[in-house]
Motif scaffolding. Structure first.
Motif, PDB file in Angstrom:
ATOM      1  N   THR A  45       0.823  -1.218   0.000  1.00 62.62           N
ATOM      2  CA  THR A  45       0.000   0.000   0.000  1.00 62.62           C
ATOM      3  C   THR A  45       0.854   1.264   0.000  1.00 62.62           C
ATOM      4  O   THR A  45       0.315   2.361   0.152  1.00 62.62           O
ATOM      5  CB  THR A  45      -0.935   0.021   1.218  1.00 62.62           C
ATOM      6  N   LEU A  46       2.172   1.092  -0.146  1.00 61.86           N
ATOM      7  CA  LEU A  46       3.124   2.212  -0.195  1.00 61.86           C
ATOM      8  C   LEU A  46       3.079   3.070   1.057  1.00 61.86           C
ATOM      9  O   LEU A  46       3.155   4.295   1.003  1.00 61.86           O
ATOM     10  CB  LEU A  46       2.894   3.063  -1.448  1.00 61.86           C
ATOM     11  N   ARG A  47       2.980   2.439   2.194  1.00 58.28           N
ATOM     12  CA  ARG A  47       3.013   3.137   3.479  1.00 58.28           C
ATOM     13  C   ARG A  47       4.303   2.747   4.216  1.00 58.28           C
ATOM     14  O   ARG A  47       4.277   2.079   5.229  1.00 58.28           O
ATOM     15  CB  ARG A  47       1.800   2.778   4.313  1.00 58.28           C
ATOM     16  N   LEU A  48       5.401   3.175   3.658  1.00 64.09           N
ATOM     17  CA  LEU A  48       6.712   2.840   4.196  1.00 64.09           C
ATOM     18  C   LEU A  48       7.431   4.096   4.651  1.00 64.09           C
ATOM     19  O   LEU A  48       7.085   5.207   4.251  1.00 64.09           O
ATOM     20  CB  LEU A  48       7.557   2.147   3.129  1.00 64.09           C
ATOM     21  N   SER A  49       8.441   3.904   5.466  1.00 62.77           N
ATOM     22  CA  SER A  49       9.301   5.032   5.821  1.00 62.77           C
ATOM     23  C   SER A  49      10.107   5.409   4.576  1.00 62.77           C
ATOM     24  O   SER A  49      10.228   4.618   3.636  1.00 62.77           O
ATOM     25  CB  SER A  49      10.228   4.643   6.969  1.00 62.77           C
ATOM     26  N   PRO A  50      10.670   6.599   4.547  1.00 65.52           N
ATOM     27  CA  PRO A  50      11.447   6.995   3.361  1.00 65.52           C
ATOM     28  C   PRO A  50      12.617   6.051   3.052  1.00 65.52           C
ATOM     29  O   PRO A  50      12.869   5.746   1.887  1.00 65.52           O
ATOM     30  CB  PRO A  50      11.950   8.396   3.709  1.00 65.52           C
ATOM     31  N   GLN A  52      12.837   2.796   3.859  1.00 67.29           N
ATOM     32  CA  GLN A  52      12.277   1.541   3.357  1.00 67.29           C
ATOM     33  C   GLN A  52      11.809   1.690   1.912  1.00 67.29           C
ATOM     34  O   GLN A  52      12.042   0.814   1.079  1.00 67.29           O
ATOM     35  CB  GLN A  52      11.120   1.081   4.238  1.00 67.29           C
ATOM     36  N   ALA A  53      11.154   2.795   1.624  1.00 66.06           N
ATOM     37  CA  ALA A  53      10.690   3.036   0.253  1.00 66.06           C
ATOM     38  C   ALA A  53      11.869   3.161  -0.703  1.00 66.06           C
ATOM     39  O   ALA A  53      11.832   2.638  -1.824  1.00 66.06           O
ATOM     40  CB  ALA A  53       9.828   4.289   0.201  1.00 66.06           C
ATOM     41  N   ALA A  54      12.927   3.827  -0.267  1.00 65.14           N
ATOM     42  CA  ALA A  54      14.114   3.961  -1.120  1.00 65.14           C
ATOM     43  C   ALA A  54      14.745   2.596  -1.386  1.00 65.14           C
ATOM     44  O   ALA A  54      15.196   2.331  -2.504  1.00 65.14           O
ATOM     45  CB  ALA A  54      15.127   4.891  -0.460  1.00 65.14           C
ATOM     46  N   ALA A  55      14.753   1.724  -0.391  1.00 64.00           N
ATOM     47  CA  ALA A  55      15.314   0.384  -0.586  1.00 64.00           C
ATOM     48  C   ALA A  55      14.492  -0.418  -1.591  1.00 64.00           C
ATOM     49  O   ALA A  55      15.042  -1.087  -2.460  1.00 64.00           O
ATOM     50  CB  ALA A  55      15.385  -0.349   0.751  1.00 64.00           C
ATOM     51  N   VAL A  56      13.169  -0.333  -1.488  1.00 59.92           N
ATOM     52  CA  VAL A  56      12.312  -1.060  -2.430  1.00 59.92           C
ATOM     53  C   VAL A  56      12.462  -0.486  -3.843  1.00 59.92           C
ATOM     54  O   VAL A  56      12.537  -1.229  -4.829  1.00 59.92           O
ATOM     55  CB  VAL A  56      10.844  -1.032  -1.950  1.00 59.92           C
ATOM     56  N   VAL A  57      12.548   0.828  -3.956  1.00 59.98           N
ATOM     57  CA  VAL A  57      12.700   1.463  -5.275  1.00 59.98           C
ATOM     58  C   VAL A  57      14.044   1.098  -5.895  1.00 59.98           C
ATOM     59  O   VAL A  57      14.114   0.814  -7.098  1.00 59.98           O
ATOM     60  CB  VAL A  57      12.534   2.997  -5.154  1.00 59.98           C
ATOM     61  N   THR A  58      15.107   1.074  -5.108  1.00 58.03           N
ATOM     62  CA  THR A  58      16.405   0.708  -5.681  1.00 58.03           C
ATOM     63  C   THR A  58      16.422  -0.751  -6.124  1.00 58.03           C
ATOM     64  O   THR A  58      17.093  -1.075  -7.102  1.00 58.03           O
ATOM     65  CB  THR A  58      17.558   0.974  -4.697  1.00 58.03           C
ATOM     66  N   CYS A  59      15.674  -1.619  -5.440  1.00 55.73           N
ATOM     67  CA  CYS A  59      15.552  -3.000  -5.924  1.00 55.73           C
ATOM     68  C   CYS A  59      14.835  -3.025  -7.268  1.00 55.73           C
ATOM     69  O   CYS A  59      15.193  -3.814  -8.146  1.00 55.73           O
ATOM     70  CB  CYS A  59      14.810  -3.861  -4.904  1.00 55.73           C
ATOM     71  N   GLY A  60      13.853  -2.167  -7.437  1.00 62.47           N
ATOM     72  CA  GLY A  60      13.176  -2.062  -8.731  1.00 62.47           C
ATOM     73  C   GLY A  60      14.120  -1.581  -9.816  1.00 62.47           C
ATOM     74  O   GLY A  60      14.052  -2.033 -10.963  1.00 62.47           O
ATOM     75  N   ILE A  61      15.017  -0.676  -9.472  1.00 60.12           N
ATOM     76  CA  ILE A  61      16.001  -0.188 -10.442  1.00 60.12           C
ATOM     77  C   ILE A  61      16.947  -1.313 -10.845  1.00 60.12           C
ATOM     78  O   ILE A  61      17.315  -1.443 -12.021  1.00 60.12           O
ATOM     79  CB  ILE A  61      16.764   1.022  -9.860  1.00 60.12           C
ATOM     80  N   CYS A  97      21.899   0.333  -4.636  1.00 59.78           N
ATOM     81  CA  CYS A  97      20.994  -0.524  -3.856  1.00 59.78           C
ATOM     82  C   CYS A  97      21.720  -1.075  -2.631  1.00 59.78           C
ATOM     83  O   CYS A  97      21.134  -1.153  -1.549  1.00 59.78           O
ATOM     84  CB  CYS A  97      20.471  -1.655  -4.728  1.00 59.78           C
ATOM     85  N   PHE A  98      22.973  -1.445  -2.785  1.00 69.80           N
ATOM     86  CA  PHE A  98      23.751  -1.954  -1.654  1.00 69.80           C
ATOM     87  C   PHE A  98      23.871  -0.905  -0.554  1.00 69.80           C
ATOM     88  O   PHE A  98      23.736  -1.215   0.630  1.00 69.80           O
ATOM     89  CB  PHE A  98      25.140  -2.382  -2.133  1.00 69.80           C
ATOM     90  N   ILE A  99      24.093   0.340  -0.933  1.00 69.20           N
ATOM     91  CA  ILE A  99      24.221   1.411   0.058  1.00 69.20           C
ATOM     92  C   ILE A  99      22.896   1.623   0.790  1.00 69.20           C
ATOM     93  O   ILE A  99      22.862   1.695   2.024  1.00 69.20           O
ATOM     94  CB  ILE A  99      24.701   2.709  -0.625  1.00 69.20           C
ATOM     95  N   VAL A 100      21.797   1.699   0.052  1.00 69.90           N
ATOM     96  CA  VAL A 100      20.496   1.975   0.675  1.00 69.90           C
ATOM     97  C   VAL A 100      20.031   0.798   1.525  1.00 69.90           C
ATOM     98  O   VAL A 100      19.601   0.982   2.673  1.00 69.90           O
ATOM     99  CB  VAL A 100      19.450   2.332  -0.403  1.00 69.90           C
ATOM    100  N   VAL A 101      20.129  -0.419   1.004  1.00 71.62           N
ATOM    101  CA  VAL A 101      19.701  -1.594   1.770  1.00 71.62           C
ATOM    102  C   VAL A 101      20.635  -1.824   2.954  1.00 71.62           C
ATOM    103  O   VAL A 101      20.185  -2.191   4.046  1.00 71.62           O
ATOM    104  CB  VAL A 101      19.612  -2.841   0.861  1.00 71.62           C
ATOM    105  N   GLY A 102      21.920  -1.587   2.772  1.00 74.41           N
ATOM    106  CA  GLY A 102      22.858  -1.694   3.890  1.00 74.41           C
ATOM    107  C   GLY A 102      22.527  -0.727   5.006  1.00 74.41           C
ATOM    108  O   GLY A 102      22.592  -1.072   6.190  1.00 74.41           O
ATOM    109  N   ARG A 103      22.161   0.476   4.654  1.00 76.15           N
ATOM    110  CA  ARG A 103      21.748   1.455   5.666  1.00 76.15           C
ATOM    111  C   ARG A 103      20.474   1.004   6.375  1.00 76.15           C
ATOM    112  O   ARG A 103      20.346   1.136   7.592  1.00 76.15           O
ATOM    113  CB  ARG A 103      21.532   2.819   4.996  1.00 76.15           C
TER     114      ARG A 103
END
Length: 134
Positions: A45-50, A52-61, A97-103
């Motif tokens: 439902t796209l109700r994530l923290s910024p 978390q949303a950035a991590a999901v978006v970078t996985c999409g990239i 993606c590694f940087i964002v998910v690692g964070r």
């Protein structure tokens, strides 16, 4: 289409790009949803923290980068330039993606550590016969 010596190198290169990207995005998604315990319903439902949303978006990239490798690998005679561009998109998207998910993992582990420290109760010292191996 087969392999035809040196002419097939860009296709093999792009296929490697596609395979490697899908493997790494699987690891990133496991880190997001299992290690960091991101709620899948909140993600849907796209109700994530910024973060978390950035991590999901970078996985999409990263998935889009894999798709670029797939497109190049399915061409009959892809150019080396297109294969190199697909590879560079893989490198940069995976690093980002590694940087964002690692964070995200770092924040989740720090949060879990601070929550556990308040509720840790020392175990009784009863030895190995305390029912550990029952």
């Amino acid at each position: 289409q087969g392999l035809e010596g040196k002419e097939s190198f860009p296709r093999v290169y792009a296929t490697f790009n596609f395979s490697l990207n899908l493997s790494t995005v699987l690891i990133f998604v496991i880190a997001i949803f299992d290690v960091c315990a991101v709620d899948t319903r909140a993600a849907a439902t796209l109700r994530l923290s910024p973060l978390q949303a950035a991590a999901v978006v970078t996985c999409g990239i990263v998935v889009l980068s894999a798709f670029a490798g797939y497109i190049v690998s399915e061409q009959r005679r892809p150019s080396k330039r297109a294969a190199r561009a697909a590879f560079l998109s893989m490198v940069f998207s995976n690093q980002f993606c590694f940087i964002v998910v690692g964070r995200l993992v770092w924040v989740a582990r720090r949060k879990a550590r601070s929550e556990d420290s308040a509720s840790v109760v020392p175990a009784k010292e009863e030895g190995l016969e305390a029912g550990v191996f029952d």
